[in-house]
Design a protein around this motif. Structure first.
Motif, PDB file in Angstrom:
ATOM      1  N   LEU A 214       0.826  -1.215   0.000  1.00 12.94           N
ATOM      2  CA  LEU A 214       0.000   0.000   0.000  1.00 12.94           C
ATOM      3  C   LEU A 214       0.857   1.261   0.000  1.00 12.94           C
ATOM      4  N   GLU A 215       1.931   1.246   0.736  1.00 16.04           N
ATOM      5  CA  GLU A 215       2.816   2.416   0.788  1.00 16.04           C
ATOM      6  C   GLU A 215       3.440   2.679  -0.576  1.00 16.04           C
ATOM      7  N   LEU A 216       3.795   1.598  -1.284  1.00 19.23           N
ATOM      8  CA  LEU A 216       4.369   1.736  -2.623  1.00 19.23           C
ATOM      9  C   LEU A 216       3.365   2.362  -3.581  1.00 19.23           C
ATOM     10  N   PHE A 217       2.129   1.876  -3.576  1.00 21.02           N
ATOM     11  CA  PHE A 217       1.104   2.412  -4.477  1.00 21.02           C
ATOM     12  C   PHE A 217       0.852   3.896  -4.195  1.00 21.02           C
ATOM     13  N   THR A 218       0.779   4.236  -2.913  1.00 19.14           N
ATOM     14  CA  THR A 218       0.552   5.642  -2.541  1.00 19.14           C
ATOM     15  C   THR A 218       1.720   6.515  -3.001  1.00 19.14           C
ATOM     16  N   LYS A 219       2.944   6.035  -2.811  1.00 27.31           N
ATOM     17  CA  LYS A 219       4.144   6.773  -3.230  1.00 27.31           C
ATOM     18  C   LYS A 219       4.158   6.991  -4.739  1.00 27.31           C
ATOM     19  N   GLU A 220       3.639   5.999  -5.484  1.00 24.48           N
ATOM     20  CA  GLU A 220       3.622   6.090  -6.945  1.00 24.48           C
ATOM     21  C   GLU A 220       2.429   6.889  -7.467  1.00 24.48           C
ATOM     22  N   ASN A 221       1.599   7.400  -6.550  1.00 25.08           N
ATOM     23  CA  ASN A 221       0.424   8.181  -6.938  1.00 25.08           C
ATOM     24  C   ASN A 221      -0.611   7.322  -7.667  1.00 25.08           C
ATOM     25  N   VAL A 222      -0.682   6.041  -7.304  1.00 20.19           N
ATOM     26  CA  VAL A 222      -1.654   5.110  -7.880  1.00 20.19           C
ATOM     27  C   VAL A 222      -2.772   4.881  -6.867  1.00 20.19           C
ATOM     28  N   GLN A 223      -4.020   5.095  -7.313  1.00 17.49           N
ATOM     29  CA  GLN A 223      -5.151   4.821  -6.432  1.00 17.49           C
ATOM     30  C   GLN A 223      -5.624   3.380  -6.663  1.00 17.49           C
ATOM     31  N   VAL A 224      -6.203   2.760  -5.619  1.00 15.93           N
ATOM     32  CA  VAL A 224      -6.485   1.324  -5.643  1.00 15.93           C
ATOM     33  C   VAL A 224      -7.945   1.046  -5.300  1.00 15.93           C
ATOM     34  N   ILE A 225      -8.587   0.246  -6.142  1.00 19.60           N
ATOM     35  CA  ILE A 225      -9.879  -0.368  -5.805  1.00 19.60           C
ATOM     36  C   ILE A 225      -9.561  -1.819  -5.473  1.00 19.60           C
ATOM     37  N   TRP A 226      -9.647  -2.153  -4.207  1.00 15.84           N
ATOM     38  CA  TRP A 226      -9.191  -3.455  -3.712  1.00 15.84           C
ATOM     39  C   TRP A 226     -10.408  -4.271  -3.274  1.00 15.84           C
ATOM     40  N   GLN A 227     -10.738  -5.266  -4.071  1.00 14.15           N
ATOM     41  CA  GLN A 227     -11.830  -6.184  -3.730  1.00 14.15           C
ATOM     42  C   GLN A 227     -11.204  -7.369  -3.008  1.00 14.15           C
ATOM     43  N   CYS A 228     -11.331  -7.357  -1.670  1.00 15.89           N
ATOM     44  CA  CYS A 228     -10.609  -8.349  -0.855  1.00 15.89           C
ATOM     45  C   CYS A 228     -11.416  -9.604  -0.589  1.00 15.89           C
ATOM     46  N   GLY A 229     -12.728  -9.595  -0.885  1.00 16.62           N
ATOM     47  CA  GLY A 229     -13.565 -10.770  -0.658  1.00 16.62           C
ATOM     48  C   GLY A 229     -14.220 -10.749   0.711  1.00 16.62           C
ATOM     49  N   LYS A 230     -15.388 -11.377   0.792  1.00 13.42           N
ATOM     50  CA  LYS A 230     -16.170 -11.278   2.036  1.00 13.42           C
ATOM     51  C   LYS A 230     -15.494 -11.994   3.202  1.00 13.42           C
ATOM     52  N   PHE A 231     -14.683 -13.025   2.936  1.00 15.43           N
ATOM     53  CA  PHE A 231     -14.014 -13.730   4.023  1.00 15.43           C
ATOM     54  C   PHE A 231     -12.941 -12.877   4.708  1.00 15.43           C
ATOM     55  N   TYR A 232     -12.438 -11.877   3.982  1.00 13.10           N
ATOM     56  CA  TYR A 232     -11.300 -11.109   4.489  1.00 13.10           C
ATOM     57  C   TYR A 232     -11.625  -9.652   4.780  1.00 13.10           C
ATOM     58  N   TYR A 233     -12.868  -9.250   4.546  1.00 11.94           N
ATOM     59  CA  TYR A 233     -13.202  -7.829   4.645  1.00 11.94           C
ATOM     60  C   TYR A 233     -12.977  -7.282   6.062  1.00 11.94           C
ATOM     61  N   GLN A 234     -13.379  -8.027   7.070  1.00 10.83           N
ATOM     62  CA  GLN A 234     -13.200  -7.550   8.447  1.00 10.83           C
ATOM     63  C   GLN A 234     -11.719  -7.350   8.777  1.00 10.83           C
ATOM     64  N   GLU A 235     -10.878  -8.178   8.183  1.00 13.32           N
ATOM     65  CA  GLU A 235      -9.443  -8.105   8.440  1.00 13.32           C
ATOM     66  C   GLU A 235      -8.801  -6.885   7.784  1.00 13.32           C
ATOM     67  N   TYR A 236      -9.305  -6.501   6.611  1.00 13.62           N
ATOM     68  CA  TYR A 236      -8.623  -5.472   5.831  1.00 13.62           C
ATOM     69  C   TYR A 236      -9.370  -4.142   5.702  1.00 13.62           C
ATOM     70  N   LYS A 237     -10.600  -4.064   6.183  1.00 12.18           N
ATOM     71  CA  LYS A 237     -11.384  -2.838   5.961  1.00 12.18           C
ATOM     72  C   LYS A 237     -10.731  -1.602   6.576  1.00 12.18           C
ATOM     73  N   GLU A 238      -9.965  -1.797   7.644  1.00  8.92           N
ATOM     74  CA  GLU A 238      -9.313  -0.653   8.293  1.00  8.92           C
ATOM     75  C   GLU A 238      -8.105  -0.143   7.508  1.00  8.92           C
ATOM     76  N   LYS A 239      -7.733  -0.843   6.454  1.00 11.14           N
ATOM     77  CA  LYS A 239      -6.624  -0.397   5.604  1.00 11.14           C
ATOM     78  C   LYS A 239      -7.050   0.711   4.645  1.00 11.14           C
ATOM     79  N   ALA A 240      -8.361   0.939   4.547  1.00 12.91           N
ATOM     80  CA  ALA A 240      -8.857   1.994   3.661  1.00 12.91           C
ATOM     81  C   ALA A 240      -8.299   3.346   4.089  1.00 12.91           C
ATOM     82  N   GLN A 241      -7.930   4.164   3.107  1.00 13.92           N
ATOM     83  CA  GLN A 241      -7.364   5.494   3.341  1.00 13.92           C
ATOM     84  C   GLN A 241      -7.555   6.293   2.055  1.00 13.92           C
ATOM     85  N   PRO A 242      -7.268   7.577   2.058  1.00 13.60           N
ATOM     86  CA  PRO A 242      -7.403   8.333   0.807  1.00 13.60           C
ATOM     87  C   PRO A 242      -6.615   7.675  -0.323  1.00 13.60           C
ATOM     88  N   GLY A 243      -7.313   7.341  -1.407  1.00 15.26           N
ATOM     89  CA  GLY A 243      -6.676   6.700  -2.550  1.00 15.26           C
ATOM     90  C   GLY A 243      -6.633   5.187  -2.487  1.00 15.26           C
TER      91      GLY A 243
END
Length: 362
Positions: A214-243
């Protein structure tokens, strides 16, 4: 003339179910009065998905052999015998004019009994490396519709028709949806967008990869639509941030594809067929946990045409950053991949498959 009666079997995964439903929809569009009955495995997802699409379904007590030593395998011969008996009863009751299989455990008993009763049969193989059910059925069926070249290694050549995989028709014009897509996902039009697809349930290793970069993508000015799947959403939803957007699933795949400049995806046959139509630069990360490693073979069939990049899970830590930054910085490579993957597209697959059905019905 009496209405056609069509029986369809395919299930276990969305990759078998959705092509079956697409074929049924085209049959219903072509012959409004046709009768369609699905047959699936009684404990698999088709028992939910097919009725939701508006079709009746009967269930068979069938499953595959466990690859590891398991007591469940002791029941397999009894399941086969019972499924053959029940398939015969379903066919006798429904009296189909044709039987269609799109893969999955239930299609084996159903098409085997349809062949024995002299009913015309057709199978549709989504993958570049077929599953055992379709390999066994290929010896007796009348027609085999495939999505890849080179399947003469597995099937009788004279029965094969290259049709492609059924895909959603709303993907045919995604380029025209770019502005709507950027608005829908609240994206910055001045930035590149990466779309990450791990499937509706999610892919653990793909999610770990994205999380660690995520830090690499942000540094490169790339925005991300990350479909993590319903099994993993609770684990990764807090990773959301601008971009960086995190989604359990994406309801508007047409807009997600339209917004994307790059795509990271698993290599299921259905996904590949969609990505060929969408025509964006793709990095495939095949799942190594599927039967006969068919996702790797699917991806290799595309990369062999210089139409996508592929990286195996075991190589992600060592090679991903080099592969990704090389793609991001190379406009010519991006253009080549887009042009070449579009050449692999077969957008009229469903109509072509039903054309073959029509020939058999005659």
């Amino acid at each position: 003339m009496k209405p056609f009666k069509i029986i369809i079997s395919g299930g276990g995964t969305g990759g078998h179910i959705y092509p079956a439903i697409s074929i049924a929809n085209e049959c219903r569009r072509r012959w409004a009065d046709c009768e369609i009955l699905f047959v699936g495995a009684s404990d698999r997802m088709e028992m939910e998905k097919v009725p939701a699409a508006g079709y009746d379904i009967k269930g068979l007590w069938i499953s595959g052999i466990q690859r590891s030593l398991s007591l469940k395998n002791l029941a397999f011969p009894f399941k086969v015998i019972k499924s053959l008996y029940d398939a015969s009863k379903i066919i006798k009751s429904f009296q189909p004019d044709i039987a269609i299989g799109t893969g999955g455990f239930a299609s084996g008993p159903l098409l085997f009994m349809a062949n024995k009763k002299g009913i015309p049969t057709l199978i549709q193989e989504q993958n570049s490396y077929p599953g055992i059910t379709n390999k066994l059925l290929s010896k007796k069926v009348n027609k085999i519709c495939v999505a890849s070249t080179g399947l003469e290694r597995f099937f009788p050549k004279e029965k094969i028709v290259l049709t492609g995989n059924p895909v959603r028709q709303d993907l045919l014009n995604v380029d025209s949806l770019r502005a709507e897509a950027l608005s829908h996902y609240n994206l910055d039009a001045s930035k590149k967008t990466l779309l990450v697809l791990g499937g509706s349930l999610g892919a653990r290793r793909v999610n770990q990869l994205i999380d660690s970069n995520l830090e690499l993508f942000t540094k490169e000015n790339v925005q991300v639509i990350w479909q993590c799947g319903k099994f993993y959403y609770q684990e990764y939803k807090e990773k959301a941030q601008p971009g960086i957007q995190v989604h359990a699933f994406l309801n508007r795949m047409d807009l997600a594809y339209a917004a994307a400049d790059f795509i990271i995806s698993r290599a299921g046959a259905g996904s590949i067929s969609e990505l060929c139509i969408v025509g964006k630069p793709v990095v495939f990360i095949p799942s190594p946990h599927v039967a006969e490693d068919h996702q790797t073979k699917n991806a290799q069939a595309i990369t062999a045409q210089d139409a996508a990049l592929m990286i195996k899970e075991v190589d992600l830590d060592q090679n991903f950053k080099t592969l990704w930054t090389g793609l991001l910085s190379n406009i010519e490579l991006q253009k080549k991949l887009s042009e070449n993957i579009k050449k692999q597209a077969l957008p009229d697959a469903t109509k072509t498959i039903v054309n073959e059905l029509e020939q058999l019905l005659k």
